[in-house]
Design an enzyme around this catalytic site. Structure first.
Site, mmCIF file in Angstrom:
data_model
loop_
_atom_site.group_PDB
_atom_site.id
_atom_site.type_symbol
_atom_site.label_atom_id
_atom_site.label_comp_id
_atom_site.label_asym_id
_atom_site.label_seq_id
_atom_site.Cartn_x
_atom_site.Cartn_y
_atom_site.Cartn_z
ATOM 1 N N HIS A 1 -3.535 -5.014 0.139
ATOM 2 C CA HIS A 1 -3.043 -5.544 1.411
ATOM 3 C C HIS A 1 -3.040 -7.078 1.398
ATOM 4 C CE1 HIS A 1 -2.574 -1.915 3.885
ATOM 5 N NE2 HIS A 1 -3.500 -1.415 3.093
ATOM 6 N N GLU B 1 -1.525 -9.109 3.173
ATOM 7 C CA GLU B 1 -1.448 -9.736 4.504
ATOM 8 C C GLU B 1 -2.807 -10.250 4.969
ATOM 9 O OE1 GLU B 1 -2.173 -5.321 5.351
ATOM 10 O OE2 GLU B 1 -1.081 -6.537 3.868
ATOM 11 N N CYS C 1 0.836 -1.198 0.000
ATOM 12 C CA CYS C 1 0.000 0.000 0.000
ATOM 13 C C CYS C 1 0.877 1.258 0.000
ATOM 14 C CB CYS C 1 -0.983 -0.030 1.167
ATOM 15 S SG CYS C 1 -2.356 1.151 0.976
#
Length: 243
Positions: free
Chosen positions: A220, A222, A118
């Site tokens: 993102h 993750e 990001c």
């Protein structure tokens, strides 16, 4: 590989002191979502948090096998990429940016594997001589909702991955669904190359050709909303473990 798990440095967010005690602490503090660390550990890495100390960047990088530059609800100072004005929506965290730029520039110069997420992608672009769109709604015709209204663990839109790129090899995909939480974007990638785009033309990923592993993604991963997201972290750990 000298360790069973490569050591991956992870940059932190920071918050100012709240003297009246209404927040987490009366003193400045660091913060990071758990899933950043979990994604690295689940992929086989050993994550370690990095403080905002630009003066220690070289010493930290010398101990690391890889680097993750995380996102956050702030922006880079437009002065860093030669912009003549600052959009009203821009908010800064100068100390964090200074530290992350030192880490990114050192990792790029030394060939240390690095993943920017990001705002971390935007920082990589600037470190490589690029520029940013300061506020997507003001500069992109008919933009998508890049600040998606639905939760971050759900997809907001899709991106097209350019063939023949590192990202294409890592994900094995040509189009994936991503989560989206940004109001800025890469305008000119500088010495990097754009490797994924949104349907509205916004750059969604960049990579630095010739570097062992230098990748930035605007979403993102993750949160692992797709198999491609997991592949990104696995590729970072593989590159970090082969140094």
């Amino acid at each position: 590989m000298t360790r069973s798990r490569p050591l991956i440095g992870v940059t932190l967010d920071s918050e100012a002191a709240i003297p009246d005690g209404s927040g987490y602490s009366r003193f400045p503090w660091y913060a990071l979502r758990c899933n950043y660390m979990d994604a690295i550990a689940d992929a086989g890495g050993l994550p370690v948090a990095l403080p905002h100390r630009a003066d220690l960047a070289a010493a930290m990088l010398a101990r690391l096998d890889g680097l993750v530059i995380t996102g956050g609800a702030f922006d880079l100072d437009p002065v860093l990429y030669g912009a003549g004005r600052r959009h009203d929506s821009v908010t800064l965290k100068a100390g964090r940016t200074q530290a992350e730029l030192a880490l990114a520039q050192g990792a790029i110069a030394s060939g240390l594997p690095v993943l920017g997420i990001c705002g971390g992608q935007q920082l990589l672009a600037v470190a490589l001589g690029g520029t940013l769109v300061q506020h997507i709604p003001d500069e992109v015709a008919a933009p998508l909702a890049h600040e998606q209204p639905n939760p971050r663990d759900q997809a907001g839109h899709e991106v097209d991955i350019l063939p023949g790129t590192l990202l294409a090899r890592v994900t094995g995909a040509t189009r994936i669904a991503v989560n989206s939480a940004h109001h800025q974007a890469v305008r000119d990638p500088g010495r990097a190359a754009i490797c994924a785009v949104a349907p509205d033309g916004v750059a969604e990923a960049i990579e630095y050709p010739g570097h062992p592993f230098c990748l930035g993604v605007q979403w993102h991963p993750e949160f692992a909303i797709s198999l491609a997201d997991r592949h990104i972290f696995s590729a970072l750990i593989e590159a970090s473990g082969s140094r």
